[in-house]
Design a protein around this motif. Structure first.
Motif, PDB file in Angstrom:
ATOM      1  N   SER A 154       5.268  -6.723 -11.415  1.00  7.76           N
ATOM      2  CA  SER A 154       4.310  -6.783 -12.195  1.00  7.76           C
ATOM      3  C   SER A 154       3.159  -7.766 -12.156  1.00  7.76           C
ATOM      4  CB  SER A 154       5.027  -6.586 -13.745  1.00  7.76           C
ATOM      5  OG  SER A 154       5.614  -7.741 -13.998  1.00  7.76           O
ATOM      6  N   SER A 155       3.593  -9.306 -11.804  1.00  6.70           N
ATOM      7  CA  SER A 155       2.757 -10.064 -11.936  1.00  6.70           C
ATOM      8  C   SER A 155       2.178 -10.483 -10.353  1.00  6.70           C
ATOM      9  CB  SER A 155       3.504 -11.426 -12.316  1.00  6.70           C
ATOM     10  OG  SER A 155       2.814 -12.540 -12.024  1.00  6.70           O
ATOM     11  N   TRP A 156       0.922 -10.522 -10.595  1.00  9.04           N
ATOM     12  CA  TRP A 156       0.126 -10.850  -9.150  1.00  9.04           C
ATOM     13  C   TRP A 156       0.668 -11.983  -8.785  1.00  9.04           C
ATOM     14  CZ3 TRP A 156      -2.586 -15.251  -9.128  1.00  9.04           C
ATOM     15  CH2 TRP A 156      -3.073 -15.477 -10.306  1.00  9.04           C
ATOM     16  N   TRP A 157       1.258 -13.014  -9.539  1.00 11.82           N
ATOM     17  CA  TRP A 157       1.916 -14.438  -9.001  1.00 11.82           C
ATOM     18  C   TRP A 157       2.954 -14.096  -8.089  1.00 11.82           C
ATOM     19  CZ3 TRP A 157      -0.744 -18.326 -10.114  1.00 11.82           C
ATOM     20  CH2 TRP A 157      -1.528 -18.571 -11.213  1.00 11.82           C
ATOM     21  N   VAL A 196      -5.946 -15.147   1.375  1.00  5.24           N
ATOM     22  CA  VAL A 196      -6.901 -15.546   0.318  1.00  5.24           C
ATOM     23  C   VAL A 196      -7.355 -14.031  -0.383  1.00  5.24           C
ATOM     24  CG1 VAL A 196      -8.664 -15.886   1.772  1.00  5.24           C
ATOM     25  CG2 VAL A 196      -8.640 -17.097  -0.429  1.00  5.24           C
ATOM     26  N   PRO A 197      -7.694 -13.857  -1.616  1.00  2.00           N
ATOM     27  CA  PRO A 197      -8.186 -12.738  -2.204  1.00  2.00           C
ATOM     28  C   PRO A 197      -9.624 -12.808  -1.707  1.00  2.00           C
ATOM     29  CG  PRO A 197      -7.100 -14.008  -4.020  1.00  2.00           C
ATOM     30  CD  PRO A 197      -7.038 -14.867  -2.704  1.00  2.00           C
ATOM     31  N   THR A 223      -9.473  -6.703   4.663  1.00  2.00           N
ATOM     32  CA  THR A 223      -8.443  -6.852   3.753  1.00  2.00           C
ATOM     33  C   THR A 223      -6.987  -6.031   4.588  1.00  2.00           C
ATOM     34  OG1 THR A 223      -9.051  -5.146   2.532  1.00  2.00           O
ATOM     35  CG2 THR A 223      -9.707  -7.171   1.919  1.00  2.00           C
ATOM     36  N   SER A 224      -5.717  -6.425   3.872  1.00  2.00           N
ATOM     37  CA  SER A 224      -4.796  -5.801   3.997  1.00  2.00           C
ATOM     38  C   SER A 224      -3.813  -5.846   2.931  1.00  2.00           C
ATOM     39  CB  SER A 224      -3.813  -6.358   4.958  1.00  2.00           C
ATOM     40  OG  SER A 224      -3.499  -7.682   4.796  1.00  2.00           O
ATOM     41  N   GLU A 274      -4.625  -6.608  -2.708  1.00  2.00           N
ATOM     42  CA  GLU A 274      -5.247  -6.149  -1.359  1.00  2.00           C
ATOM     43  C   GLU A 274      -5.570  -7.792  -1.047  1.00  2.00           C
ATOM     44  OE1 GLU A 274      -9.167  -3.741   0.359  1.00  2.00           O
ATOM     45  OE2 GLU A 274      -8.726  -3.916  -1.827  1.00  2.00           O
ATOM     46  N   VAL A 275      -5.372  -8.275  -0.022  1.00  2.00           N
ATOM     47  CA  VAL A 275      -5.967  -9.852   0.342  1.00  2.00           C
ATOM     48  C   VAL A 275      -6.675  -9.705   1.762  1.00  2.00           C
ATOM     49  CG1 VAL A 275      -3.763 -10.737  -0.847  1.00  2.00           C
ATOM     50  CG2 VAL A 275      -3.799 -10.215   1.449  1.00  2.00           C
ATOM     51  N   ALA A 276      -7.336 -10.773   1.964  1.00  2.00           N
ATOM     52  CA  ALA A 276      -8.087 -11.293   3.159  1.00  2.00           C
ATOM     53  C   ALA A 276      -7.493 -12.163   3.759  1.00  2.00           C
ATOM     54  CB  ALA A 276      -9.593 -11.360   2.980  1.00  2.00           C
ATOM     55  N   TRP A 277      -7.834 -12.530   4.845  1.00  2.00           N
ATOM     56  CA  TRP A 277      -7.125 -13.505   5.911  1.00  2.00           C
ATOM     57  C   TRP A 277      -8.146 -14.541   6.267  1.00  2.00           C
ATOM     58  CZ3 TRP A 277      -1.831 -13.751   6.068  1.00  2.00           C
ATOM     59  CH2 TRP A 277      -1.183 -12.817   5.557  1.00  2.00           C
TER      60      TRP A 277
END
Length: 738
Positions: free
Chosen positions: A26-29, A161-162, A184-185, A191-194
Motif C-alpha cells: 500500500s505504501s509507495w515507500w 527516479v519518478p 518509464t517502466s 511508474e518510474v523513470a531511470w
C-alpha cells in the motif's frame, strides 16, 4: 615504444504470486525488497565475461567472516525513526537481540533522507526532518553507534527516479529511454523513470551524493541494491546511442537483448561502480561497500547488473542477496546458488529475508526455518524491514522478540577496522587491444582502454618498450590526485621530449582497478630536441598517451601492471591481430594454462630503484642471431633484441659500419632479407618493403652505441608471435601464431 635509454631509434529472483504480493504494497515507500520474478532456472555458469574474455576464477579456501545480522530501516519506518526516543528504544532493542547492522535509507523517490547541500543547491526540497527538527540519519547513526551497531546507509533508489520529480524535471537530459521513446517502466514503487548510468553528469551526481554521505556522517559504509542498475529495455537515448556508436562503430541494435549491446551497457555500469568504489575508499579506506541485489542471473539478464563480476573484481565488501520466498524449498534453492557459494568464500555474505509487509504480515513459522537454513550454511541475515520485525506481525511483539533472541543467542558485533581491501579472485583476464587511439592517428598500434582519476575511458598506446603512464591532462577525471610537485622529463628516441608533473591517482584498466593510486606523468609540454627537429611533437597529431609496460624502469613512473591485484600482476601476454583490423588481446595474469606453448628466454636482473616495486629486468634479449642479405651480418649471434609494440617499423642498429658491409643507413630494400632469431626460441624472417607497420625495416649505424648489434623487431613481429612477459621469473616467451 621505447624511451631513449634503449639507445635506439623509434618511429615513433518465486513465482508470480510472490511478485504480485510485493507489488501491491500500500505504501509507495515500499520498493527496495520487491520480489523479482525468476526466469527458468538454468545451470549457473561459474565464469563470467569481462569485456570479451572468460576469466579464470581462483579457488579460495573458505575463511571466517563477520556474520551479518542486519535490518533495513525503510521509508515505511520513517514514522518511527523521526522520533528520537523511538530511535533510542529501537537501537537498544536491536542490540539486546544481538543484531549488529542497520541499513537506513538515504536516497528514495528522488529525495535524500538527510539534509543535502547538493540537493539544496539544486533547489530540491527536503521533507524528512525529525519531530524536533533533527537530522534523522545523524540521530540513527549516533544512537546505533552508542549500542555498538554498524550503520551502513542504504542508497535505495539507485538510478531510479519518478518522472514527475523535481530532479527529472530539472534534468530531462539525464533520463534514458526505451527504443520506442518511452521513459518509464513499472516497478513496485509504481511508474518510474531511470537516470542514464552512462551519462557523466549522472555519474557525478550519484558519486557526489555518496561521497557527501560518507563525509558528512563518517558512515561505516554505503549500500546499493538492485536499483543501481538499468532495465535491459533502456539505453536508447541520444547520448547513449552516440557513445555506443563512437566506441563500436555501429549504432545500438533494436533488440535490447543483443549480446554485445547488453554486455556493453552492463560493463559501463560496472565501470561506474569501480570508480565509485575507488572514490569511497579514497575518502574512507575501511568503509564497507555493500551490495544487496537479486540473484545474479536475473540481475544481469533483466537489469544489466553484473554484480558477481563486481565481487570478482574485488570492489564489494559485503553481499546481502534478496531472497523473498514463501516456500522453504524455493528459498533453499536460491541460497544454494553457485554465486552465493562463491561469494561467501570471499566476503561477508548474507540473505535478505522478508519479515513482513503492512498489507501482508509474515509469520514466524516462515521466518524461523529460513533463518536457520541460512545459518546452517554460514550465511548472515538481513531483514526487510524494521517495523515488520515485531510491530506489524501476526504474533505479539513479545513472541516475535523472543523468537529473534533464540535465533541470535550470542553476540556477534562487527568492526569495520577488519574491513580491509581484498584482492580480485580472477587469476587471469583478457582486455581488448584496440587498433585506434582516442586521440590522433597512427599507422599501426595496440591501444589499451584506461580510465585515469575516474575520467572517461581513453584508448592509449600500449608500449612494451617503455615504462609508465604518460597522458595529456584532459584525460583526467575528477577523482582526487596526489600531486608531487615534481616535474619530470622523458625523451623518446625520435627526439620528442615529454614534460609534466608526476602525480598519483586512481587508474582502471578496462574494468579492472589498480590496487592503489599509481604514478602518472601529466604531459603538459611536448617539444623536439635540437638534434631531431622532425619528431612527433611537430607532426600536428595530438598526443594520445602512452602506457609503458616494460620492467626496465630507470625512474618513476613505473610499469603500472605491477600494481594489479593478486595473480594478475605476475605478468602478461600480448596477442596481436595478425595485421588485420580486428582487436588484439592483452592477457593479464600468467597461469599454467595460458603459458602453454611458449618457448622462454631469460632477462638479466637489475638493481632495485627507490619507488619502483618488484623485480627490475633488462628485457633486452641477448644471443640474438641476425642475418641481413647484402651486409656482413651473416647469422651473427652476438646481437641484442627487444620486442616493442610501440615502434612501428623494424630496426637494426650496428655499432660498426663494417658490419653493415655495403649497406647504407636508411630503409632496407626487398633484396635485403632480414632473419632474426634465438636458437630454439624463435625464428623470424621478413622481406623488407614499403608498408609502414608491416614490412618496412630501417638500418642505422651508431658508433656511440654500447651494443655491437641491436634489433627492434617492430610491431609486425607481433603478427607472427604471441609474446609473454614474466616479471616474477624474469623471462620472455614466444609462441608462433602459425
Amino acid at each position: 615504444m621505447t624511451s631513449q635509454f634503449w639507445e635506439k631509434s623509434r618511429e615513433i529472483n518465486t513465482d508470480i504470486t510472490n511478485l504480485l504480493s510485493k507489488s501491491v504494497v500500500s505504501s509507495w515507500w515500499f520498493l527496495k525488497k520487491r520480489l523479482l520474478p525468476l526466469l527458468c532456472l538454468i545451470s549457473f555458469v561459474a565464469v563470467l565475461q569481462l569485456n570479451t574474455f572468460t576469466p579464470v576464477v581462483a579457488q579460495l579456501p573458505p575463511q571466517p567472516r563477520q556474520e551479518i545480522r542486519g535490518v533495513w530501516l525503510s521509508g515505511n519506518d520513517f514514522s518511527v525513526f523521526r522520533n528520537r526516543s523511538k530511535v533510542l528504544a529501537a537501537m537498544s532493542q536491536l542490540r539486546q537481540l544481538n543484531f549488529n547492522t542497520v541499513y537506513p535509507v538515504v536516497w528514495n523517490d528522488g529525495y535524500t533522507h538527510y539534509p543535502s547541500a547538493i540537493m539544496q543547491k539544486m533547489g530540491i526540497p527536503f521533507f524528512f526532518k525529525g519531530t524536533d527538527g533533527q537530522d534523522v540519519i545523524a540521530d540513527i547513526i549516533s544512537q546505533a553507534r552508542r549500542e555498538g551497531l554498524l550503520v551502513i546507509p542504504w542508497f535505495e533508489f539507485g538510478f531510479m527516479v519518478p518522472l514527475t520529480s523535481e530532479l527529472a524535471s530539472q534534468h530531462p537530459e539525464w533520463l534514458t529511454q526505451k527504443l520506442d521513446g518511452t521513459q518509464t517502466s513499472i516497478s513496485a514503487a509504481g511508474e518510474v523513470a531511470w537516470l542514464n548510468p552512462f551519462h557523466p553528469e549522472v555519474q557525478k551526481f550519484i558519486t557526489d551524493l555518496v561521497m557527501e554521505i560518507i563525509t558528512q556522517y563518517n558512515a561505516d559504509g554505503i549500500q546499493f541494491d538492485d536499483h543501481t542498475s538499468l532495465p535491459v529495455d533502456f539505453g536508447y537515448d541520444k547520448y547513449t546511442i552516440n557513445l555506443y556508436t563512437q566506441e563500436t562503430g555501429n549504432p545500438p541494435p533494436p533488440n535490447p537483448q543483443a549480446k554485445a549491446w547488453k554486455r556493453w551497457r552492463a560493463d559501463k555500469i560496472t565501470a561506474f561502480m569501480v570508480n565509485l568504489y575507488q572514490s569511497v575508499k579514497a575518502r574512507k579506506p575501511n568503509a564497507i561497500f555493500s551490495v544487496s541485489p537479486v540473484d545474479s542471473e536475473y540481475a544481469y539478464k533483466v537489469q544489466l547488473q553484473d554484480w558477481l563480476n563486481w565481487v570478482r573484481l574485488g570492489i564489494v565488501d559485503e553481499l546481502v542477496m534478496q531472497v523473498y520466498r514463501n516456500d522453504l524449498a524455493s528459498f533453499i534453492s536460491q541460497i544454494n546458488r553457485p554465486e552465493i557459494l562463491e561469494t561467501q568464500k570471499i566476503i561477508p555474505t548474507g540473505i535478505g529475508i522478508l519479515a513482513g509487509l503492512r498489507n501482508r504480515p509474515v509469520s514466524l513459522s516462515q521466518i524461523q526455518p529460513q533463518v536457520q537454513a541460512a545459518q546452517q550454511r554460514g550465511l548472515g541475515i538481513g531483514f526487510f524491514y524494521y517495523e515488520s520485525l515485531w510491530d506489524i506481525a501476526p504474533e505479539s511483539a513479545e513472541q516475535r522478540q523472543s523468537a529473534f533472541a533464540a535465533l541470535f543467542p550470542n553476540s556477534a558485533l562487527r568492526d569495520i577496522s577488519q574491513n580491509i581491501p581484498h584482492q580480485t579472485t580472477l587469476d587471469t583476464i583478457s582486455l581488448p587491444l584496440y587498433t585506434k587511439p582516442s586521440l590522433g592517428q597512427r599507422i599501426r598500434g595496440y591501444f589499451l582502454e584506461l580510465a585515469i582519476a575516474n575520467g572517461q575511458p581513453k584508448r592509449i598506446l600500449l608500449d612494451t618498450g617503455s615504462a609508465g603512464i604518460r597522458v595529456p591532462k584532459e584525460f583526467l577525471g575528477n577523482a582526487p590526485i596526489q600531486r608531487t610537485g615534481q616535474n619530470i622529463k622523458e625523451v623518446l628516441s625520435d627526439g620528442t621530449i615529454l614534460e609534466g608533473e608526476l602525480v598519483y591517482t586512481n587508474v582502471r584498466f578496462g574494468l579492472l582497478p589498480a590496487t592503489e593510486p599509481l604514478p602518472v606523468q601529466i604531459v603538459t609540454s611536448r617539444q623536439c630536441t635540437a638534434q631531431k627537429p622532425k619528431c612527433s611533437a611537430n607532426n600536428g597529431v595530438p598526443f594520445a598517451g602512452i602506457i609503458g609496460v616494460n620492467y626496465f624502469e630507470k625512474s618513476l613512473p613505473y610499469n603500472p601492471l605491477r600494481k594489479l591485484p593478486g595473480n594478475l600482476s605476475n605478468g602478461f601476454i600480448v596477442i596481436g591481430n595478425g595485421g588485420s583490423n580486428n582487436n588484439g588481446s592483452l592477457i593479464l595474469g600468467l597461469t599454467a594454462e595460458n603459458q602453454a606453448g611458449f618457448k622462454m628466454a631469460s632477462w638479466s636482473q637489475q638493481p632495485e630503484i627507490n619507488g619502483v616495486p618488484g623485480n627490475r629486468w633488462d628485457s633486452r634479449l641477448g644471443k640474438v642471431c641476425l642475418t641481413i642479405a647484402g651486409s656482413s651480418a651473416k647469422n651473427n649471434c652476438n646481437g641484442t633484441a627487444i620486442a616493442d609494440t610501440g615502434t612501428i617499423n623494424g630496426l637494426t642498429e650496428f655499432k660498426s659500419a663494417s658490419t653493415a658491409g655495403k649497406l647504407k643507413p636508411g630503409v632496407l630494400g626487398s633484396a635485403n632479407a632480414v632473419k632474426v632469431g634465438i636458437n630454439g626460441i624463435f625464428d623470424y624472417s621478413l622481406k623488407p618493403g614499403t608498408r609502414d607497420g608491416f614490412n618496412r625495416w630501417n638500418l642505422s649505424i651508431s658508433p656511440q652505441s654500447e651494443l655491437p648489434i641491436f634489433v627492434n623487431t617492430g610491431i609486425a613481429f607481433f603478427d607472427k608471435y604471441d609474446i609473454l612477459f614474466d616479471q616474477i621469473n624474469g623471462k620472455q616467451g614466444f609462441r608462433s601464431r602459425r
